[in-house]
Design a protein around this motif. Structure first.
Motif, short mmCIF file in Angstrom:
data_model
loop_
_atom_site.label_atom_id
_atom_site.label_comp_id
_atom_site.label_asym_id
_atom_site.label_seq_id
_atom_site.Cartn_x
_atom_site.Cartn_y
_atom_site.Cartn_z
N GLU A 395 0.80 -1.22 0.00
CA GLU A 395 0.00 0.00 0.00
C GLU A 395 0.84 1.27 0.00
O GLU A 395 0.29 2.37 0.01
CB GLU A 395 -0.93 0.00 1.22
N SER A 396 2.15 1.14 0.00
CA SER A 396 3.01 2.33 0.00
C SER A 396 2.90 3.06 -1.33
O SER A 396 2.58 2.47 -2.37
CB SER A 396 4.47 1.94 0.25
N LYS A 510 7.76 1.36 8.15
CA LYS A 510 6.93 2.56 8.06
C LYS A 510 6.78 3.20 9.44
O LYS A 510 6.73 4.42 9.58
CB LYS A 510 5.56 2.19 7.50
N GLN A 511 6.75 2.38 10.49
CA GLN A 511 6.65 2.87 11.87
C GLN A 511 8.05 3.06 12.46
O GLN A 511 8.32 2.69 13.59
CB GLN A 511 5.85 1.90 12.72
N TYR A 512 8.94 3.68 11.70
CA TYR A 512 10.34 3.77 12.09
C TYR A 512 10.56 4.41 13.46
O TYR A 512 11.51 4.07 14.16
CB TYR A 512 11.12 4.57 11.03
N TYR A 588 7.98 -11.51 6.14
CA TYR A 588 7.65 -10.77 7.36
C TYR A 588 8.73 -9.72 7.69
O TYR A 588 8.49 -8.52 7.59
CB TYR A 588 7.48 -11.73 8.54
N TYR A 589 9.93 -10.19 8.03
CA TYR A 589 10.95 -9.29 8.59
C TYR A 589 11.42 -8.23 7.60
O TYR A 589 11.41 -7.03 7.89
CB TYR A 589 12.13 -10.13 9.09
N MET A 590 11.79 -8.65 6.40
CA MET A 590 12.29 -7.66 5.44
C MET A 590 11.16 -6.96 4.70
O MET A 590 11.33 -5.82 4.25
CB MET A 590 13.27 -8.31 4.45
N ALA A 591 10.00 -7.59 4.58
CA ALA A 591 8.85 -6.87 4.03
C ALA A 591 8.54 -5.67 4.91
O ALA A 591 8.18 -4.59 4.43
CB ALA A 591 7.64 -7.79 3.92
N LYS A 592 8.69 -5.85 6.21
CA LYS A 592 8.51 -4.74 7.15
C LYS A 592 9.61 -3.69 6.99
O LYS A 592 9.34 -2.49 6.97
CB LYS A 592 8.53 -5.28 8.59
N ASN A 593 10.84 -4.14 6.84
CA ASN A 593 12.00 -3.24 6.91
C ASN A 593 12.50 -2.74 5.56
O ASN A 593 13.58 -2.16 5.49
CB ASN A 593 13.14 -3.93 7.66
N LEU A 594 11.74 -2.92 4.52
CA LEU A 594 12.14 -2.35 3.22
C LEU A 594 11.30 -1.13 2.86
O LEU A 594 11.30 -0.69 1.71
CB LEU A 594 12.02 -3.41 2.12
N TYR A 595 10.59 -0.59 3.83
CA TYR A 595 9.78 0.61 3.57
C TYR A 595 10.68 1.83 3.38
O TYR A 595 10.46 2.68 2.53
CB TYR A 595 8.81 0.84 4.72
N PRO A 624 9.03 6.15 -0.15
CA PRO A 624 7.93 6.31 -1.11
C PRO A 624 7.59 7.79 -1.26
O PRO A 624 7.78 8.58 -0.33
CB PRO A 624 6.78 5.53 -0.47
N GLU A 625 7.10 8.15 -2.41
CA GLU A 625 6.82 9.56 -2.69
C GLU A 625 5.84 10.13 -1.65
O GLU A 625 4.82 9.52 -1.34
CB GLU A 625 6.23 9.72 -4.09
N GLY A 626 6.19 11.28 -1.10
CA GLY A 626 5.32 11.96 -0.15
C GLY A 626 5.49 11.53 1.29
O GLY A 626 4.84 12.09 2.18
N PHE A 627 6.37 10.56 1.56
CA PHE A 627 6.55 10.07 2.94
C PHE A 627 7.50 10.98 3.70
O PHE A 627 8.57 11.33 3.20
CB PHE A 627 7.08 8.64 2.93
N ASN A 628 7.11 11.38 4.91
CA ASN A 628 7.94 12.26 5.74
C ASN A 628 8.77 11.41 6.70
O ASN A 628 8.23 10.69 7.54
CB ASN A 628 7.05 13.23 6.52
N TYR A 629 10.08 11.52 6.59
CA TYR A 629 10.99 10.73 7.42
C TYR A 629 11.83 11.67 8.29
O TYR A 629 12.71 12.37 7.80
CB TYR A 629 11.91 9.88 6.54
N ARG A 630 11.51 11.72 9.58
CA ARG A 630 12.27 12.49 10.56
C ARG A 630 12.42 13.96 10.19
O ARG A 630 13.27 14.67 10.72
CB ARG A 630 13.68 11.90 10.78
N GLY A 631 11.65 14.46 9.25
CA GLY A 631 11.75 15.85 8.86
C GLY A 631 13.01 16.18 8.08
O GLY A 631 13.34 17.36 7.89
#
Length: 646
Positions: A395-396, A510-512, A588-595, A624-631
């Motif tokens: 869904e990203s 995504k929930q970094y 599971y593990y890398m599907a989570k951590n490849l965001y 992903p386009e439009g995602f805000n990471y730590r500003g």
């Protein structure tokens, strides 16, 4: 005695008044300035400065020109040069700001950052590097922007509730001793902000705490948490030699596995409020010699710490604070729905609240406190927490290769002196072998996997620069091992030493900001295959397509999104103890951590750690386009991120 002075020469109404003793131990003589029109302070700068005020109480609205004047009075001009300004204390209780689109600092790249952004917002760089020792903030303040109160000799700071504090807003205030902050979605990172003088901290709640916000603060003695807390994760307190007590007064919804470690003088950890899920390891497991056990003065709904009992529903019902707790849960469950939409990483918070409410429904009439609990639960179920890791990745948003981002990737040559020493010390030519470069990549990955035991829970870090020799020595000490980051850094360096371009990649979810369980792997360039390939020393893992073609992390990510098959080597394992499966590792593990995937733009020895070259490199973050990471500045240009090294 109060004396009013009307000074026609400067056109300002000025009142001088003696206040009582300040926190610095002496009396400040406040000069009161009332501004009727933005710009008045700037008009009469010279006349006001002739009074040599040591403290100012300002009333009125300030524009950028007024802020220039105020900064001069406080010891720093618009070009960041020292002035003869004498002001050490400010009372801004009745101050607002007037946006005029103009900057008030003209120094290098700061000139585009320093401007008024809102009537009740402390603008970026407002008092940066001035001589202010005491300050009373505006009464209607809503936001403190980055660097606004940074690099000041201030000792005490009290911020009212409902004020947003941006990262770096109070950074480098090394003399700051006592600090009170309001509720905020993300717990402020005191260590990263350089607040090394802190002695006492009071916080009014937060949604998320990740990483170690209280790390290596030598003077920290006491921390008090008031208000509701969401998820406490990733050892918030570590290596605080003066820390005596930690106190939680509000409800806590969830904890990680370790609250504090290596705080040898810590005497008490007290939980006065209710706790939904408690999972902190016992003090004896955390190098806390003076803490015999945690003190619980409120109920624990579910305690998952081994050896501790779960407080039952009857005890909860008998607790005097039960109704207040449920009211808090109900209010937060309702209000945090909108905050979860603004901060997706905190969406577990309303879900946890809803779950507890529903779990207690049989014994407590929750609907009396929140009649619409069912609709809130239904809304919370739309959150990522109820989806599989692959579904979240699928869904990203997409990447975009249309941006003008250009990344200048650099790779240290094998002739680098440190890489040469590494190659000779460990006889890497023999380890790599004489096969093609992909076989060399695999051989070197297996070697790091074998010589460094993985230990992701080790709380300390090497005290020497992060090069291969030091990492291996650190891992072998007491057979304690090293985390995945250390292993990936070591692999990157041995690959570079063999002339193979390589990067170590930090892979996050995504929930970094609430998920401290990221993973660090490597990608290496195969000249023969003309592509990047995946190599993970922690699990001795390599990923291919069904026909055996090695894949790089970007290709694996896209295949997981598209539902295409990916394959994991059969001998992937953890410390030669447990076999790693494709279902766990990739689905599971890398599907989570490849965001989120990030790497430094320059790959070289000693890029991290004490005495490192970290100040000379930039972090490139692919999102992903439009995602805000730590500003921070990010890129969605996948083509640039995975482009050839030459």
């Amino acid at each position: 005695m109060r004396k009013s002075l009307l000074l026609p020469a400067i056109g300002l109404f000025v009142v001088s008044i003696i206040l009582g003793l300040s926190s610095l131990g002496y009396a400040f003589k406040y000069t009161e300035v009332r501004i009727s029109t933005p710009g008045d302070l700037a008009k009469y700068s010279d006349s006001l400065q002739s009074l040599n005020p040591e403290a100012l109480r300002i009333k009125g609205s300030l524009n950028s020109a007024d802020i220039k004047t105020l900064r001069k009075l406080c010891g720093r001009d618009e070009k960041m040069k020292a002035t003869s300004g004498t002001v050490k204390a400010l009372d801004l209780s009745d101050v607002s700001f007037s946006p005029d689109g103009k900057g008030f600092i003209w120094y290098n790249n700061l000139r585009d950052s320093s401007y008024v952004t809102g009537a009740h917002t402390l603008p970026p760089l407002f008092l940066y590097d001035c001589n202010i020792e005491e300050i009373k903030l505006p009464g209607r303040l809503d936001t403190i922007k980055s660097w606004s109160l940074s690099n000041l000799p201030i000792k005490n700071l009290y911020v009212e509730d409902n004020v947003i504090i941006e990262p770096r807003a109070i950074a480098l205030d090394s003399l700051l001793e006592t600090l009170r902050l309001p509720f905020h979605p993300d717990l402020y990172s005191f260590s990263d902000e350089g607040l090394v003088g802190l002695q006492e901290v009071e916080l009014n709640g937060f949604y998320t705490s990740s990483y170690s916000p209280f790390r290596e603060l030598p003077n920290l003695k006491k921390v008090v948490f008031n208000g509701p807390m969401g998820y406490i994760n990733a050892t918030p307190f570590t290596h605080n030699p003066s820390l005596k007590s930690i106190e939680f007064n509000g409800p806590i919804f969830n904890t990680g596995t370790m609250l504090a470690a290596f705080c040898e003088n810590l005497e008490s950890i007290t939980f006065n409020g209710p706790i939904c899920y408690f999972g902190f390891a016992s003090p004896s497991q955390c190098e806390l010699p003076k803490v015999k056990e945690y003190t619980f003065n409120g109920p624990v709904f579910d305690n998952i710490t081994e050896g501790d009992s779960v407080i039952d529903i009857q005890k909860f019902n008998d607790w005097d604070g039960k109704e207040d707790f449920l009211l808090t849960l109900a209010r937060l469950a309702k209000e945090s729905i909108k905050d979860a939409k603004a901060y997706p990483s905190v969406e577990y918070y309303p879900l946890q609240a809803c779950y507890i409410l529903r779990s207690l429904t049989d014994s407590v009439n929750c609907y009396r406190y929140l009649p619409e609990v069912d609709s809130i639960v239904a809304e919370a179920k739309k959150f990522d927490r109820n989806k599989s890791k692959i579904e979240i990745l699928q869904e990203s948003a997409s990447y975009t290769n249309t941006s003008e981002d250009t990344i200048n990737w650099r790779y240290a040559p094998p002739s680098d002196s440190l890489l040469t020493a590494t190659r000779l010390t460990f006889n890497l030519d023999s380890i790599a072998g004489n096969g093609d470069d992909y076989s060399k990549i695999k051989n070197l990955t297996y070697w790091i996997h074998d010589v460094i035991k993985h230990n992701g829970m080790r709380p300390d870090r090497p005290t020497e620069p992060y090069d291969v020799s030091n990492i291996i020595e650190y891992a072998r000490k007491d057979s304690a091992g090293a985390n995945c980051r250390m292993m990936a850094i070591a692999l990157q360096q041995v690959l570079l030493a063999e002339g193979i371009p390589a990067r170590f990649l930090t892979c996050e979810s995504k929930q970094y900001d609430t998920d401290g369980d990221c993973h660090v792997i490597c990608t290496a360039w195969s000249k023969e295959l003309d592509k990047w390939v995946w190599c993970d020393p922690t699990f001795a893992a390599f990923v291919t397509s069904p026909d055996g073609t090695p894949l790089h992390p970007g290709e694996v990510r896209q295949r997981l999104i598209d539902g295409e098959e990916v394959c994991l080597n059969e001998d992937a394992n953890w410390n030669h103890e447990n076999q790693e499966t494709k279902e766990h590792y990739l689905d599971y593990y890398m599907a989570k951590n490849l965001y989120i995937i990030s790497a430094y733009d320059e790959q070289m020895p000693r890029v991290e750690g004490p005495g490192s070259n970290e100040d000379n490199v930039s972090l490139i973050v692919l999102v992903p386009e439009g995602f805000n990471y730590r500003g921070v500045k990010t890129t969605s240009n996948e083509a640039e991120f995975w482009k050839k090294p030459y």
